[in-house]
Write a protein that holds these residues in place. Structure first.
Motif, short mmCIF file in Angstrom:
data_model
loop_
_atom_site.label_atom_id
_atom_site.label_comp_id
_atom_site.label_asym_id
_atom_site.label_seq_id
_atom_site.Cartn_x
_atom_site.Cartn_y
_atom_site.Cartn_z
N GLN A 140 0.81 -1.21 0.00
CA GLN A 140 0.00 0.00 0.00
C GLN A 140 0.84 1.26 0.00
O GLN A 140 0.38 2.33 -0.34
CB GLN A 140 -0.92 0.02 1.23
N SER A 141 2.11 1.16 0.37
CA SER A 141 2.97 2.33 0.53
C SER A 141 3.71 2.65 -0.76
O SER A 141 4.26 1.77 -1.40
CB SER A 141 3.98 2.09 1.66
N SER A 142 3.74 3.92 -1.13
CA SER A 142 4.47 4.32 -2.34
C SER A 142 5.86 4.87 -2.01
O SER A 142 6.63 5.16 -2.90
CB SER A 142 3.67 5.37 -3.10
N ASP A 143 6.18 5.03 -0.73
CA ASP A 143 7.49 5.60 -0.37
C ASP A 143 8.43 4.55 0.23
O ASP A 143 9.36 4.87 0.92
CB ASP A 143 7.31 6.78 0.59
N THR A 144 8.20 3.29 -0.08
CA THR A 144 9.06 2.22 0.41
C THR A 144 10.41 2.28 -0.30
O THR A 144 10.46 2.51 -1.50
CB THR A 144 8.41 0.86 0.14
N TRP A 145 11.49 2.07 0.44
CA TRP A 145 12.79 2.02 -0.21
C TRP A 145 13.52 0.77 0.21
O TRP A 145 13.26 0.21 1.26
CB TRP A 145 13.62 3.27 0.03
N GLN A 146 14.40 0.32 -0.65
CA GLN A 146 15.19 -0.87 -0.40
C GLN A 146 16.64 -0.56 -0.70
O GLN A 146 16.94 0.28 -1.54
CB GLN A 146 14.73 -2.01 -1.29
N LEU A 147 17.54 -1.30 -0.03
CA LEU A 147 18.96 -1.16 -0.32
C LEU A 147 19.24 -1.87 -1.63
O LEU A 147 18.76 -2.97 -1.87
CB LEU A 147 19.79 -1.75 0.81
N ARG A 148 19.99 -1.23 -2.52
CA ARG A 148 20.25 -1.83 -3.83
C ARG A 148 21.71 -2.19 -4.02
O ARG A 148 22.05 -3.00 -4.86
CB ARG A 148 19.79 -0.91 -4.95
N SER A 149 22.59 -1.55 -3.27
CA SER A 149 24.01 -1.86 -3.41
C SER A 149 24.76 -1.38 -2.17
O SER A 149 24.21 -0.63 -1.37
CB SER A 149 24.60 -1.20 -4.66
N HIS A 150 25.99 -1.81 -2.07
CA HIS A 150 26.82 -1.34 -0.96
C HIS A 150 28.27 -1.23 -1.41
O HIS A 150 28.68 -1.81 -2.41
CB HIS A 150 26.71 -2.27 0.25
N HIS A 151 29.00 -0.42 -0.67
CA HIS A 151 30.43 -0.27 -0.88
C HIS A 151 31.05 -0.42 0.51
O HIS A 151 30.72 0.34 1.42
CB HIS A 151 30.74 1.11 -1.46
N THR A 152 31.90 -1.40 0.67
CA THR A 152 32.48 -1.71 1.97
C THR A 152 33.99 -1.49 1.91
O THR A 152 34.65 -1.88 0.95
CB THR A 152 32.18 -3.17 2.36
N PHE A 153 34.52 -0.84 2.95
CA PHE A 153 35.96 -0.57 2.99
C PHE A 153 36.41 -0.46 4.44
O PHE A 153 35.60 -0.38 5.35
CB PHE A 153 36.31 0.70 2.20
#
Length: 147
Positions: A22-35
């Protein structure tokens, strides 16, 4: 962290799938950069004020016992009402380190080995000078996208 820090983590429950549809403002993690960052005399001993190129950042102290200094300081979230700096290309450098001399500091975190901090990437922050020993951290920058 200050009250204006965004809430980043919540527990999943049975209603989440229904709410997500029902929510249009949902976000998900798509990538990461680890260091890994290391603070050591003769190498880097601090990190100037900046914002990260991430949606959220996880910073975990790996450390070595006996280090001193190298606190992570936080100013306001960039572009928020509390952001008085407004110049995200040129923050004050070097950062004033005497207690109470930085008018923008809201919080200083003394890292502990095995512990971490999760913050929004556009939270203005940096690291004070390492005064003794060596400290290493693993940093994970997570990017996002909106569904």
């Amino acid at each position: 962290l200050p009250a204006n820090t965004h809430r980043l983590v919540r527990m999943k429950n049975d209603d989440d799938d229904k709410q997500q549809k029902q929510s249009s403002d949902t976000w998900q993690l798509r990538s990461h950069h680890t260091f890994v960052i290391r603070y050591k005399h003769g190498e880097d001993i601090n990190l100037d004020t900046h914002i990260d190129a991430s949606a959220v950042t996880m910073n975990i102290c790996l450390g070595k016992p006996g280090f001193e200094g190298a606190k992570v300081y936080f100013h306001a979230v960039a572009n928020s009402e509390q952001d008085l700096e407004k110049n995200h290309d040129h923050y004050e450098s070097p950062h004033p380190e005497e207690n109470g001399t930085c008018q923008h500091c809201r919080y200083q975190l003394l890292h502990r080995i095995g512990f971490g901090v999760l913050h929004v990437g556009h939270h203005i922050h940096g690291t004070t000078t390492l005064t003794k020993g060596e400290r290493s951290n693993v940093v994970i920058w997570c990017k996002e996208y909106t569904k």
